[in-house]
Write a protein that holds these residues in place. Structure first.
Motif, PDB file in Angstrom:
ATOM      1  N   ALA A  70       0.739  -1.241   0.068  1.00 21.80           N
ATOM      2  CA  ALA A  70      -0.017  -0.058   0.186  1.00 21.80           C
ATOM      3  C   ALA A  70       0.797   1.204  -0.080  1.00 21.80           C
ATOM      4  O   ALA A  70       0.622   2.297  -0.819  1.00 21.80           O
ATOM      5  CB  ALA A  70      -0.947  -0.055   1.237  1.00 21.80           C
ATOM      6  N   ASP A  71       1.912   1.223   0.935  1.00 24.71           N
ATOM      7  CA  ASP A  71       2.823   2.554   0.863  1.00 24.71           C
ATOM      8  C   ASP A  71       3.724   2.505  -0.257  1.00 24.71           C
ATOM      9  O   ASP A  71       3.866   3.592  -1.022  1.00 24.71           O
ATOM     10  CB  ASP A  71       3.673   1.959   2.036  1.00 24.71           C
ATOM     11  N   PHE A  72       3.940   1.462  -0.994  1.00 28.06           N
ATOM     12  CA  PHE A  72       4.823   1.459  -2.077  1.00 28.06           C
ATOM     13  C   PHE A  72       4.042   2.167  -3.205  1.00 28.06           C
ATOM     14  O   PHE A  72       4.573   2.905  -4.008  1.00 28.06           O
ATOM     15  CB  PHE A  72       5.177   0.016  -2.592  1.00 28.06           C
ATOM     16  N   PHE A  73       2.815   1.753  -3.583  1.00 28.21           N
ATOM     17  CA  PHE A  73       2.127   2.032  -4.393  1.00 28.21           C
ATOM     18  C   PHE A  73       1.594   3.532  -4.266  1.00 28.21           C
ATOM     19  O   PHE A  73       1.248   4.241  -5.340  1.00 28.21           O
ATOM     20  CB  PHE A  73       0.892   1.342  -4.876  1.00 28.21           C
ATOM     21  N   ALA A  74       1.647   4.127  -3.259  1.00 28.97           N
ATOM     22  CA  ALA A  74       1.279   5.548  -2.747  1.00 28.97           C
ATOM     23  C   ALA A  74       2.454   6.271  -3.342  1.00 28.97           C
ATOM     24  O   ALA A  74       2.512   7.650  -3.500  1.00 28.97           O
ATOM     25  CB  ALA A  74       1.079   5.763  -1.397  1.00 28.97           C
ATOM     26  N   HIS A  75       3.737   5.656  -3.557  1.00 27.37           N
ATOM     27  CA  HIS A  75       4.738   6.743  -4.100  1.00 27.37           C
ATOM     28  C   HIS A  75       4.877   6.501  -5.532  1.00 27.37           C
ATOM     29  O   HIS A  75       6.069   6.890  -6.144  1.00 27.37           O
ATOM     30  CB  HIS A  75       5.842   6.336  -3.339  1.00 27.37           C
ATOM     31  N   VAL A  76       4.103   6.013  -6.358  1.00 30.57           N
ATOM     32  CA  VAL A  76       4.532   5.705  -7.674  1.00 30.57           C
ATOM     33  C   VAL A  76       3.326   6.438  -8.602  1.00 30.57           C
ATOM     34  O   VAL A  76       2.454   7.031  -7.948  1.00 30.57           O
ATOM     35  CB  VAL A  76       4.392   4.297  -8.272  1.00 30.57           C
ATOM     36  N   THR A  77       3.523   6.375  -9.995  1.00 30.55           N
ATOM     37  CA  THR A  77       2.347   7.223 -10.767  1.00 30.55           C
ATOM     38  C   THR A  77       1.436   6.360 -10.938  1.00 30.55           C
ATOM     39  O   THR A  77       1.094   4.997 -10.753  1.00 30.55           O
ATOM     40  CB  THR A  77       3.079   7.343 -12.149  1.00 30.55           C
ATOM     41  N   LEU A  78       0.168   7.044 -11.323  1.00 31.02           N
ATOM     42  CA  LEU A  78      -1.269   6.407 -11.461  1.00 31.02           C
ATOM     43  C   LEU A  78      -0.781   5.389 -12.713  1.00 31.02           C
ATOM     44  O   LEU A  78      -1.564   4.073 -12.359  1.00 31.02           O
ATOM     45  CB  LEU A  78      -2.337   7.577 -12.033  1.00 31.02           C
ATOM     46  N   ARG A  79       0.014   5.660 -13.451  1.00 28.73           N
ATOM     47  CA  ARG A  79      -0.006   4.471 -14.704  1.00 28.73           C
ATOM     48  C   ARG A  79       0.559   3.347 -13.834  1.00 28.73           C
ATOM     49  O   ARG A  79      -0.054   2.266 -14.441  1.00 28.73           O
ATOM     50  CB  ARG A  79       1.205   5.134 -15.657  1.00 28.73           C
ATOM     51  N   ALA A  80       1.606   3.178 -13.175  1.00 24.94           N
ATOM     52  CA  ALA A  80       2.248   2.140 -12.568  1.00 24.94           C
ATOM     53  C   ALA A  80       1.063   1.377 -11.708  1.00 24.94           C
ATOM     54  O   ALA A  80       1.048   0.240 -11.598  1.00 24.94           O
ATOM     55  CB  ALA A  80       3.359   2.618 -11.769  1.00 24.94           C
ATOM     56  N   GLN A  81       0.148   2.263 -10.882  1.00 34.58           N
ATOM     57  CA  GLN A  81      -0.701   1.577 -10.164  1.00 34.58           C
ATOM     58  C   GLN A  81      -1.754   0.910 -10.885  1.00 34.58           C
ATOM     59  O   GLN A  81      -2.212  -0.228 -10.734  1.00 34.58           O
ATOM     60  CB  GLN A  81      -1.595   2.759  -9.266  1.00 34.58           C
ATOM     61  N   LEU A  82      -2.123   1.562 -12.191  1.00 31.37           N
ATOM     62  CA  LEU A  82      -2.997   0.888 -13.001  1.00 31.37           C
ATOM     63  C   LEU A  82      -2.455  -0.404 -13.643  1.00 31.37           C
ATOM     64  O   LEU A  82      -3.397  -1.347 -13.890  1.00 31.37           O
ATOM     65  CB  LEU A  82      -3.492   1.964 -13.911  1.00 31.37           C
ATOM     66  N   LEU A  83      -1.281  -0.425 -14.119  1.00 34.38           N
ATOM     67  CA  LEU A  83      -0.643  -1.307 -14.918  1.00 34.38           C
ATOM     68  C   LEU A  83      -0.672  -2.383 -13.687  1.00 34.38           C
ATOM     69  O   LEU A  83      -1.096  -3.826 -14.307  1.00 34.38           O
ATOM     70  CB  LEU A  83       0.779  -1.073 -15.258  1.00 34.38           C
ATOM     71  N   PHE A  84      -0.385  -2.344 -12.326  1.00 38.48           N
ATOM     72  CA  PHE A  84      -0.309  -3.453 -11.597  1.00 38.48           C
ATOM     73  C   PHE A  84      -1.506  -4.001 -11.247  1.00 38.48           C
ATOM     74  O   PHE A  84      -1.892  -5.263 -11.436  1.00 38.48           O
ATOM     75  CB  PHE A  84       0.432  -3.106 -10.305  1.00 38.48           C
ATOM     76  N   ARG A  85      -2.626  -3.176 -11.057  1.00 38.58           N
ATOM     77  CA  ARG A  85      -3.940  -3.603 -10.930  1.00 38.58           C
ATOM     78  C   ARG A  85      -4.476  -4.466 -12.169  1.00 38.58           C
ATOM     79  O   ARG A  85      -5.204  -5.187 -11.714  1.00 38.58           O
ATOM     80  CB  ARG A  85      -5.030  -2.430 -10.813  1.00 38.58           C
ATOM     81  N   ALA A  86      -4.081  -4.139 -13.388  1.00 34.40           N
ATOM     82  CA  ALA A  86      -4.671  -4.822 -14.532  1.00 34.40           C
ATOM     83  C   ALA A  86      -3.874  -6.178 -14.369  1.00 34.40           C
ATOM     84  O   ALA A  86      -4.661  -7.198 -14.836  1.00 34.40           O
ATOM     85  CB  ALA A  86      -4.386  -4.071 -15.747  1.00 34.40           C
ATOM     86  N   CYS A  87      -2.577  -6.182 -14.211  1.00 35.04           N
ATOM     87  CA  CYS A  87      -1.982  -7.633 -14.099  1.00 35.04           C
ATOM     88  C   CYS A  87      -2.290  -8.315 -13.139  1.00 35.04           C
ATOM     89  O   CYS A  87      -3.141  -9.620 -12.953  1.00 35.04           O
ATOM     90  CB  CYS A  87      -0.264  -7.477 -13.788  1.00 35.04           C
TER      91      CYS A  87
END
Length: 158
Positions: A70-87
């Motif tokens: 949760a903390d890691f993804f709070a520090h990345v871009t929306l694009r990275a969050q969406l890519l991880f969520r899609a995977c």
């Protein structure tokens, strides 16, 4: 010509706070970077990924991974969050179908989830699993107990 590297000026919005000194940086994010449902799905995948013959990882370690993710993804871009969520959604929703289960990973036992991940690895959708594994491994093996289990003392090899 000078051998010194060029430095770029720092541009800040008016009213923004100055960057903290290196030792003063608080890495904790104000809010988690992923919604609770996504973190729960990541936890279930993580539990299957890191299960051994002795069983799944301890619940405390999975709690830790969930918080760090949760903390890691709070520090990345929306694009990275969406890519991880899609995977993760691909893995979570489609891998059970590959072992004949018409449910999500949340409805499977740990052993069935492990089998589902193995089945997914043998398909073209394994790229989605690779995306999840890459991030989950980075976070999981930052835990001191997980690192120790593979012989890494978190120090430089030299």
């Amino acid at each position: 010509m000078s051998a010194e590297p060029a430095t770029l000026p720092v541009v800040r919005d008016e009213g923004s706070e100055p960057a903290p000194a290196d030792g003063d940086w608080d890495r904790a994010a104000d809010a988690p970077g992923l919604p609770p449902r996504t973190l729960r799905a990541a936890r279930l995948v993580c539990e299957a990924l890191f299960s051994t013959a002795e069983g799944p990882p301890p619940a405390e370690r999975l709690d830790w991974v969930e918080a760090e993710l949760a903390d890691f993804f709070a520090h990345v871009t929306l694009r990275a969050q969406l890519l991880f969520r899609a995977c993760l959604a691909t893995v979570y929703l489609l891998s059970p179908v590959l072992v004949g289960r018409l449910r999500t990973m949340g409805g499977l036992t740990v052993d069935d989830r492990v089998a589902a991940l193995h089945a997914l690895e043998r398909t073209p959708l394994s790229l989605a699993l690779l995306g999840c594994k890459a991030i989950l491994c980075i976070v999981y093996y930052e835990h001191p107990d997980a690192a120790a289990s593979i012989g890494w003392d978190q120090r430089c090899m030299r």
